[in-house]
Enzyme design. Structure first.
Site, PDB file in Angstrom:
ATOM      1  N   GLU A 226       9.472  15.384  15.867  1.00 24.78           N
ATOM      2  CA  GLU A 226       9.854  15.184  14.335  1.00 24.78           C
ATOM      3  C   GLU A 226       9.135  16.449  13.435  1.00 24.78           C
ATOM      4  OE1 GLU A 226       8.757  11.705  12.163  1.00 24.78           O
ATOM      5  OE2 GLU A 226      11.013  11.709  11.710  1.00 24.78           O
TER       6      GLU A 226
ATOM      7  N   LYS B 187       0.879  -1.066   0.014  1.00 26.07           N
ATOM      8  CA  LYS B 187      -0.134   0.080   0.068  1.00 26.07           C
ATOM      9  C   LYS B 187       0.868   1.164   0.114  1.00 26.07           C
ATOM     10  CE  LYS B 187      -1.997   2.888   3.034  1.00 26.07           C
ATOM     11  NZ  LYS B 187      -2.234   3.973   2.187  1.00 26.07           N
TER      12      LYS B 187
ATOM     13  N   GLU C 104       9.466   0.913  10.722  1.00 29.14           N
ATOM     14  CA  GLU C 104      10.758   2.214  10.555  1.00 29.14           C
ATOM     15  C   GLU C 104       9.833   3.447  11.019  1.00 29.14           C
ATOM     16  OE1 GLU C 104      13.544   1.525  10.135  1.00 29.14           O
ATOM     17  OE2 GLU C 104      13.597  -0.678   9.510  1.00 29.14           O
TER      18      GLU C 104
ATOM     19  N   SER D  55       5.109   7.344  10.599  1.00 27.18           N
ATOM     20  CA  SER D  55       4.827   8.058  11.659  1.00 27.18           C
ATOM     21  C   SER D  55       5.227   7.009  13.023  1.00 27.18           C
ATOM     22  CB  SER D  55       3.797   9.083  11.867  1.00 27.18           C
ATOM     23  OG  SER D  55       2.471   8.296  11.848  1.00 27.18           O
TER      24      SER D  55
ATOM     25  N   CYS E 261      13.502  10.505   7.614  1.00 23.70           N
ATOM     26  CA  CYS E 261      13.553   9.813   8.997  1.00 23.70           C
ATOM     27  C   CYS E 261      14.692  10.052   9.670  1.00 23.70           C
ATOM     28  CB  CYS E 261      13.046   8.406   9.087  1.00 23.70           C
ATOM     29  SG  CYS E 261      13.764   7.399   8.014  1.00 23.70           S
TER      30      CYS E 261
ATOM     31  N   GLU F 239       3.364   7.505  15.821  1.00 23.11           N
ATOM     32  CA  GLU F 239       2.101   7.465  16.225  1.00 23.11           C
ATOM     33  C   GLU F 239       1.248   6.338  15.429  1.00 23.11           C
ATOM     34  OE1 GLU F 239      -0.297  10.793  14.787  1.00 23.11           O
ATOM     35  OE2 GLU F 239      -2.076   9.899  15.493  1.00 23.11           O
ATOM     36  N   ILE F 240       1.501   6.252  14.149  1.00 16.02           N
ATOM     37  CA  ILE F 240       0.807   5.308  13.555  1.00 16.02           C
ATOM     38  C   ILE F 240       1.134   4.013  13.482  1.00 16.02           C
ATOM     39  CG2 ILE F 240      -0.201   4.307  11.236  1.00 16.02           C
ATOM     40  CD1 ILE F 240      -1.770   6.831  12.199  1.00 16.02           C
ATOM     41  N   GLY F 241       2.557   3.930  13.583  1.00 23.13           N
ATOM     42  CA  GLY F 241       3.543   2.714  14.161  1.00 23.13           C
ATOM     43  C   GLY F 241       2.994   2.053  15.376  1.00 23.13           C
TER      44      GLY F 241
HETATM   45  P1  NAI Z   1       1.374   8.191   8.391  1.00 25.22           P
HETATM   46  O1  NAI Z   1       2.340   7.568   9.467  1.00 25.22           O
HETATM   47  O2  NAI Z   1       0.083   8.658   8.786  1.00 25.22           O
HETATM   48  O3  NAI Z   1       1.273   7.577   7.005  1.00 25.22           O
HETATM   49  C1  NAI Z   1       2.332   6.764   6.622  1.00 25.22           C
HETATM   50  C2  NAI Z   1       1.578   5.608   5.828  1.00 25.22           C
HETATM   51  O4  NAI Z   1       0.681   4.848   6.637  1.00 25.22           O
HETATM   52  C3  NAI Z   1       0.511   6.066   4.710  1.00 25.22           C
HETATM   53  O5  NAI Z   1       0.659   4.799   3.556  1.00 25.22           O
HETATM   54  C4  NAI Z   1      -0.582   5.969   5.368  1.00 25.22           C
HETATM   55  O6  NAI Z   1      -1.587   6.018   4.379  1.00 25.22           O
HETATM   56  C5  NAI Z   1      -0.573   4.831   6.365  1.00 25.22           C
HETATM   57  N1  NAI Z   1      -1.470   4.950   7.237  1.00 25.22           N
HETATM   58  C6  NAI Z   1      -1.974   6.006   8.081  1.00 25.22           C
HETATM   59  N2  NAI Z   1      -2.806   5.348   8.916  1.00 25.22           N
HETATM   60  C7  NAI Z   1      -2.762   4.080   9.089  1.00 25.22           C
HETATM   61  C8  NAI Z   1      -3.448   3.133   9.769  1.00 25.22           C
HETATM   62  N3  NAI Z   1      -4.293   3.647  10.714  1.00 25.22           N
HETATM   63  N4  NAI Z   1      -3.307   2.043   9.689  1.00 25.22           N
HETATM   64  C9  NAI Z   1      -2.528   1.688   8.655  1.00 25.22           C
HETATM   65  N5  NAI Z   1      -1.693   2.317   7.875  1.00 25.22           N
HETATM   66  C10 NAI Z   1      -1.833   3.772   8.167  1.00 25.22           C
HETATM   67  O7  NAI Z   1       2.176   9.576   8.195  1.00 25.22           O
HETATM   68  P2  NAI Z   1       1.794  11.003   7.654  1.00 25.22           P
HETATM   69  O8  NAI Z   1       0.416  11.443   8.235  1.00 25.22           O
HETATM   70  O9  NAI Z   1       1.785  10.883   6.181  1.00 25.22           O
HETATM   71  O10 NAI Z   1       2.790  11.846   8.203  1.00 25.22           O
HETATM   72  C11 NAI Z   1       2.746  12.502   9.491  1.00 25.22           C
HETATM   73  C12 NAI Z   1       4.081  12.511  10.132  1.00 25.22           C
HETATM   74  O11 NAI Z   1       4.432  11.220  10.057  1.00 25.22           O
HETATM   75  C13 NAI Z   1       5.067  13.289   9.292  1.00 25.22           C
HETATM   76  O12 NAI Z   1       5.051  14.704   9.479  1.00 25.22           O
HETATM   77  C14 NAI Z   1       6.319  12.630   9.819  1.00 25.22           C
HETATM   78  O13 NAI Z   1       6.809  13.272  10.901  1.00 25.22           O
HETATM   79  C15 NAI Z   1       6.039  11.246  10.091  1.00 25.22           C
HETATM   80  N6  NAI Z   1       6.601  10.496   8.890  1.00 25.22           N
HETATM   81  C16 NAI Z   1       7.625   9.832   9.011  1.00 25.22           C
HETATM   82  C17 NAI Z   1       7.974   9.013   7.911  1.00 25.22           C
HETATM   83  C18 NAI Z   1       9.242   8.104   8.177  1.00 25.22           C
HETATM   84  O14 NAI Z   1       9.886   7.707   7.281  1.00 25.22           O
HETATM   85  N7  NAI Z   1       9.744   7.993   9.487  1.00 25.22           N
HETATM   86  C19 NAI Z   1       7.453   9.027   6.473  1.00 25.22           C
HETATM   87  C20 NAI Z   1       6.237   9.713   6.590  1.00 25.22           C
HETATM   88  C21 NAI Z   1       5.869  10.391   7.687  1.00 25.22           C
HETATM   89 MG    MG Z   2      -1.164  10.138   8.922  1.00 23.35          MG
END
Ligand code: NAI
Ligand code: MG
Length: 505
Positions: A409, A201, A276, A255, A310, A257-259
């Site tokens: 972050e 996804k 990650e 993020s 990250c 949070e979602i992790g």
């Molecule tokens: P996110 O963690 O919400 O999204 C990343 C992926 O997870 C996307 O594919 C999204 O569709 C999916 N996702 C979102 N909610 C989910 C759920 N409940 N269950 C399963 N999958 C889910 O990140 P977002 O909202 O795009 O960015 C927010 C913050 O997260 C950023 O400002 C940054 O601080 C951090 N982030 C960190 C990353 C990294 O490489 N460590 C990459 C992207 C964001």
């Molecule tokens: Mg998000």
């Protein structure tokens, strides 16, 4: 700073191939073919350099997720992939790498207009790394087996014990928007080498290159259902994948949070989970280095990919004796990192990925100012009248450890600078965070280098460089930066179960 012409914030023209790809109808890649989503819901694709809607992708529903998982499950259970000779699997993976390489021009353009990163950077970094990672991982298909071991408590020759490495099963892989194609390939390559099947996804903000990857998956010769691509939202597609009974393993980058949420949700079925997550990487500059020499590298550590990395070096710690000169050196690079439209050949940094991300970054900088931080450079969103999500490279000083700009972050081109006097002190300051992904140390003093490397709580420590990541070496976080390691043999093992067999002789 060299004097430059004013920046033209209008996005440049797309190629004919780019236009043709954007005009494709929304489809999902399931069971080896492009299929219609179950309903007409779509998500608008935006070019962050212009703010314009340029395409539509499918906003998949529960039924679509179930179809994709069923396809992956069938492919796994019928051993369509793992049942092949490792040599054959390896060859198919190499074919995929070749197809991506041959399509690099279009992929780099799509990445630039979808994510906002400069096309030149996508062509130099993202696409070649995706290719080399597939090539590196392909070899493990034939080289990550088990071992034979003499049992410890049993007389020699009475029991034959050995281990077998088996693929864990169906892997759901959820990736973010900062390195769309590269992350997709970082995820699928080790899973495929291990013999798993996959439902991938992409992030809803940046699905284009992953959809293009579907074309290459179809052509490379993967059996039907080995890799499936479902576009859609995290809270729907992502959640359903994580809770799905027929998914054995979840690999997530995004993020913290979602992790955490994913880890909790996956517990019900005890799925294998690797995460990650975010970071707030310290970069430590000791007094023996010449600030002018390293300032461009420090700026790159913080501003590369608009800081949406990250492992960004987002907390700078400079020894008191060099602090001012380090900040001056970074401020001198402002012109190099001025954001430009992603298809501008001069762009070194593009806009942020979305209006939402720009809001988030501006919110942090405003909070920093309010808390008393001083803005040494940047802090503004130039060219915003044109609809693009540009933010200038930003350096904040006079910050204190409780400020949100220091603790959280930001995921934008924003670095906070702090002074230190002693190594003990800087080690403590650097570790004063819930994150533990990366850290950088700049010094020629060997004992200080190794001493700090030993004390920093981070999954990867760089000395006199930043951001070096290689397919052969493990990558992952301490503390709340993640769970498990990707890269190297460790990265394959997260897609394997170990089976022990004991046969009485
Ligand atoms: P996110 O963690 O919400 O999204 C990343 C992926 O997870 C996307 O594919 C999204 O569709 C999916 N996702 C979102 N909610 C989910 C759920 N409940 N269950 C399963 N999958 C889910 O990140 P977002 O909202 O795009 O960015 C927010 C913050 O997260 C950023 O400002 C940054 O601080 C951090 N982030 C960190 C990353 C990294 O490489 N460590 C990459 C992207 C964001
Ligand atoms: Mg998000």
């Amino acid at each position: 700073m060299t004097k430059r012409d004013p920046i033209d914030y209008r996005q440049r023209a797309y190629s004919a191939e780019g236009h043709a790809f954007l005009a494709r109808p929304p489809r999902l890649f399931i069971g080896g073919e492009w299929v219609m989503p179950s309903d007409e819901a779509t998500i608008a694709v935006e070019d962050p350099s212009s703010g314009e809607t340029i395409a539509q992708i499918a906003d998949a529903g529960d039924g679509d997720v179930d179809r994709a998982v069923a396809a992956a499950r069938a492919a796994f259970d019928q051993q369509r992939w793992h049942g092949l000779a490792p040599m054959e699997r390896e060859a198919v993976m190499h074919r995929l790498a070749d197809l991506i390489e041959a399509d690099a021009e279009l992929l780099a353009e799509l990445e630039a207009i979808d994510n906002g990163k400069p096309r030149t950077i996508a062509a130099e970094i993202d696409i070649p790394r995706a290719v080399s990672h597939l090539r590196f991982m392909a070899g493990w298909a034939s080289k990550s087996g088990g071992r034979t071991t003499a049992p410890y408590t049993m007389p020699a020759g009475t029991m034959f014990g050995y281990t077998v490495k088996e693929p864990v099963g169906v892997a759901a892989q959820i990736v973010p928007w900062n390195y769309p194609l590269l992350m997709a390939c970082l995820k699928i390559a080790p899973a495929l080498a291990a013999g798993c099947t996959v439902v991938l996804k992409p992030a809803e903000q940046t699905s284009l290159t992953t959809l293009r990857l579907g074309d290459h998956l179809a052509e490379a010769g993967f059996p039907a259902g080995v890799v499936n691509i479902v576009t859609g939202r995290g809270e729907t597609v992502g959640e359903r994948l994580v809770r799905h009974e027929d998914v054995d393993k979840v690999a997530f980058t995004g993020s913290t949070e979602i992790g955490k949420r994913i880890n909790r949700a996956a517990t019900d079925t005890l799925k294998r989970v690797t995460l990650e997550l975010g970071g707030k990487g310290p970069v430590i500059v000791l007094p023996d280095v010449d600030p002018a020499d390293i300032a461009p590298s420090l700026a790159k550590a913080s501003f590369f990919n608009s800081g949406q990395v990250c492992v960004a070096g987002s907390r700078l710690f400079a020894h008191r004796s060099v602090f001012d000169r380090v900040l001056e050196g970074i401020a001198e690079t402002a012109g190099d990192w001025a954001p430009r439209p992603s298809l501008d050949p001069e762009a070194q940094m593009g806009p942020l990925v979305s209006g939402e991300q720009l809001e988030r970054v501006m919110g942090y900088v405003a909070a920093g100012r309010c808390d008393g931080a001083s803005v040494v450079m940047g802090g503004d969103a130039p060219g915003s009248g044109g609809g693009g999500h540009y933010f200038s490279p930003t350096l904040l000083a006079e910050v204190s450890p409780q400020m949100s700009v220091v603790r959280e972050e930001i995921f934008g081109p924003v670095v906070v600078a702090q002074r230190f006097d002693e190594l003990d002190e800087v080690a403590r300051m650097a570790n004063d965070t819930h994150y533990g992904l990366s850290a950088g140390i700049w010094t020629h003093d060997l004992s200080a280098m190794h001493g700090l490397a030993a004390r920093l709580k981070a999954g990867i420590v760089w000395g006199n460089c930043h951001g070096a990541i290689d397919s052969a070496l493990p990558f992952g976080g301490f503390k709340q930066s993640g769970l498990g390691r990707e890269g190297g043999l460790e990265g394959v093992q997260i897609y394997q179960e170990t089976k022990t067999v004991m046969i009485k002789l």
